[in-house]
Design a protein around this motif. Structure first.
Motif, PDB file in Angstrom:
ATOM      1  N   VAL A 194       0.830  -1.207   0.000  1.00 40.55           N
ATOM      2  CA  VAL A 194       0.000   0.000   0.000  1.00 40.55           C
ATOM      3  C   VAL A 194       0.862   1.253   0.000  1.00 40.55           C
ATOM      4  O   VAL A 194       0.594   2.215  -0.742  1.00 40.55           O
ATOM      5  N   LEU A 250      -0.027   2.731  -3.575  1.00 47.04           N
ATOM      6  CA  LEU A 250      -1.197   3.612  -3.556  1.00 47.04           C
ATOM      7  C   LEU A 250      -0.880   5.072  -3.888  1.00 47.04           C
ATOM      8  O   LEU A 250      -1.592   5.679  -4.695  1.00 47.04           O
ATOM      9  N   PRO A 251       0.157   5.696  -3.301  1.00 48.04           N
ATOM     10  CA  PRO A 251       0.422   7.109  -3.626  1.00 48.04           C
ATOM     11  C   PRO A 251       0.644   7.376  -5.117  1.00 48.04           C
ATOM     12  O   PRO A 251       0.025   8.290  -5.675  1.00 48.04           O
ATOM     13  N   LEU A 299      -0.436   5.665  -7.607  1.00 48.53           N
ATOM     14  CA  LEU A 299      -1.690   5.402  -8.315  1.00 48.53           C
ATOM     15  C   LEU A 299      -2.665   6.558  -8.145  1.00 48.53           C
ATOM     16  O   LEU A 299      -3.297   6.998  -9.126  1.00 48.53           O
ATOM     17  N   LEU A 300      -2.796   7.072  -6.922  1.00 47.67           N
ATOM     18  CA  LEU A 300      -3.727   8.177  -6.680  1.00 47.67           C
ATOM     19  C   LEU A 300      -3.316   9.440  -7.420  1.00 47.67           C
ATOM     20  O   LEU A 300      -4.162  10.229  -7.850  1.00 47.67           O
ATOM     21  N   SER A 301      -2.011   9.645  -7.571  1.00 47.50           N
ATOM     22  CA  SER A 301      -1.540  10.840  -8.279  1.00 47.50           C
ATOM     23  C   SER A 301      -1.455  10.639  -9.792  1.00 47.50           C
ATOM     24  O   SER A 301      -1.200  11.604 -10.518  1.00 47.50           O
ATOM     25  N   ASN A 302      -1.675   9.416 -10.243  1.00 44.63           N
ATOM     26  CA  ASN A 302      -1.611   9.125 -11.688  1.00 44.63           C
ATOM     27  C   ASN A 302      -2.707   8.127 -12.063  1.00 44.63           C
ATOM     28  O   ASN A 302      -2.425   7.039 -12.575  1.00 44.63           O
ATOM     29  N   LEU A 303      -3.954   8.483 -11.809  1.00 38.65           N
ATOM     30  CA  LEU A 303      -5.060   7.565 -12.077  1.00 38.65           C
ATOM     31  C   LEU A 303      -5.201   7.239 -13.561  1.00 38.65           C
ATOM     32  O   LEU A 303      -5.826   6.237 -13.920  1.00 38.65           O
ATOM     33  N   HIS A 304      -4.608   8.057 -14.409  1.00 32.48           N
ATOM     34  CA  HIS A 304      -4.701   7.794 -15.846  1.00 32.48           C
ATOM     35  C   HIS A 304      -3.965   6.520 -16.257  1.00 32.48           C
ATOM     36  O   HIS A 304      -4.186   6.023 -17.359  1.00 32.48           O
ATOM     37  N   ILE A 334       2.383  -0.122  -8.616  1.00 26.96           N
ATOM     38  CA  ILE A 334       0.969   0.101  -8.923  1.00 26.96           C
ATOM     39  C   ILE A 334       0.320  -1.209  -9.351  1.00 26.96           C
ATOM     40  O   ILE A 334      -0.791  -1.548  -8.910  1.00 26.96           O
ATOM     41  N   GLU A 364       7.783   2.407  -9.922  1.00 25.70           N
ATOM     42  CA  GLU A 364       6.467   2.937  -9.565  1.00 25.70           C
ATOM     43  C   GLU A 364       5.365   2.196 -10.317  1.00 25.70           C
ATOM     44  O   GLU A 364       4.331   1.841  -9.735  1.00 25.70           O
TER      45      GLU A 364
END
Length: 383
Positions: free
Chosen positions: A116, A120-121, A123-128, A355, A351
């Motif tokens: 996590v 998670l960080p 992924l949240l900042s690069n949801l694309h 993810i 990264e």
């Protein structure tokens, strides 16, 4: 005069009525183990273990071992003095159980926290990244992300779709086959030669290395369609080889838990055997069967080696499992960890890998949650 709990309930207790073990029994009952004493002993043992480890040479594993040994010894002595031998022995065994539980749970919590925290960080900042694949992405985008702080370019869409499709196909094939085989072994096979042979083969298949399943699927479709054939359906067949024996073995054990009396009572009323199985045996064992099924799914959803051999690698999104190579989350993460897109800036590929690993772990957790909800909904209701 103040009466003891025993005297209050049953009247005065005369000395002549006490057995030789009565004082010891009363002392263990009146003076139960103190939680405060347990915590104090643990804290003192940690301090002593830390000092001893510091004198020897600091090592976290050695600290845990020494602290545990000191704590068990202190627990017995402390409770032996305050509550007697029985409480001392009981608290030592209780502490061993707690320690075993911690040894089992701590690595799991540590693993989940690592996944996590690393996955998670980004992924949240690069949801694309959920809507992008790796075609055609070059290493220059990783350099731009490190130097300019730009967003991650290239995502996990193709790997996520490949994982879901191949796991779904494998489940559609493996679950009915595994459940039917388990029903045969429990309800029809008895101890015949065929059931013994089937059980032996299932046990053998349970222990085969996963790469063997991939080689089997690759060889099978190379023989049918030509050498070098790799596509999503071949990867699904490799997963079936791994999933079927798990479903069979666990489902068999769940079906055996169902009381034989239920079957015999229904058969005595003239109910056909197939109806006894579908209306009594399966609904009674549905909770365990769902756990068996999703245990098999969770076992294969993260496989890497068989999919590398049978399904191959594809940087583009492939929706057709019957044509062309197909990627998976596990292999995607391995590929980027092992061979970064830009060797000078491997942290960006790392990264992407984290993810993918995070999404894979979340899929397993969601599947287990669904299994519990379905089992609770289908389980027989208690009156």
């Amino acid at each position: 005069m103040t009466l003891s709990p025993v005297q209050a309930d049953h009247g005065p207790t005369h000395e002549a009525d006490r057995g030789p073990d009565m004082p010891e029994l009363q002392r263990n009952t009146i003076h139960p183990a103190s939680k405060t004493l347990w915590i104090g002993l643990l804290a003192a043992s940690a301090v002593v273990g830390g000092l001893i480890t510091w004198l020897i040479g600091w090592n976290i594993a050695l600290f845990v071992v020494i602290t545990t040994a000191v704590f068990l010894l202190a627990t017995y002595i402390g409770y032996r003095v305050t509550a007697g031998h029985r409480q001392g022995a009981d608290q030592v065994i209780r502490s061993l159980i707690y320690i075993a539980f911690a040894l089992a749970v701590i690595p799991l919590i540590w693993l989940l926290w690592t996944v996590v925290a690393n996955g998670l960080p980004p992924l949240l900042s690069n949801l694309h990244v959920l809507n992008q694949d790796m075609y055609p992405i070059s290493g220059g985008v990783d350099e731009a992300r490190v130097k300019e702080g730009s967003a991650i370019v290239g995502g996990v869409k193709h790997a996520l779709i490949g994982t879901v499709l191949m796991t779904l196909i494998a489940s559609i094939i493996s679950i009915p086959v595994g459940l039917m085989a388990a029903i045969y072994l429990v309800e029809y096979g008895a101890n015949g030669w065929f059931s013994k042979t089937l059980r032996f083969l299932v046990d053998v298949m349970t222990g085969i290395p996963s790469i063997v399943a991939g080689l089997f699927a690759y060889a099978l479709f190379s023989w049918i369609l030509g050498p070098g054939t790799k596509f999503g359906f071949a990867g699904a067949i490799a997963l079936c080889v791994l999933m079927i024996p798990i479903v069979v073995r666990n489902s068999e054990e769940m079906l055996r838990v169902v009381s034989r009396d239920l079957r015999e009572s229904a058969l005595a009323l003239g109910v056909p055997k197939w109806r006894v199985i579908t209306k009594i045996v399966l609904p009674t064992a549905v909770s365990g069967l769902m756990s068996s099924v999703f245990l098999g799914v969770a076992r294969v959803i993260g496989e890497t080696a068989p999919l590398l051999v049978a399904a191959g690698y594809n940087a583009a999104t492939n929706w057709n499992p019957f044509e062309g190579p197909m990627n998976s989350l596990a292999f995607y993460a391995y590929q980027l960890f092992q061979y970064p897109l830009n060797g000078g800036y491997p942290e960006v590929s790392n990264e992407r890998s984290w993810i993918a690993v995070f999404i894979l772990v979340m899929l397993v957790l969601i599947l287990n949650l669904i299994a519990r909800l379905v089992a609770a909904a289908l389980a027989p209701k208690k009156s």
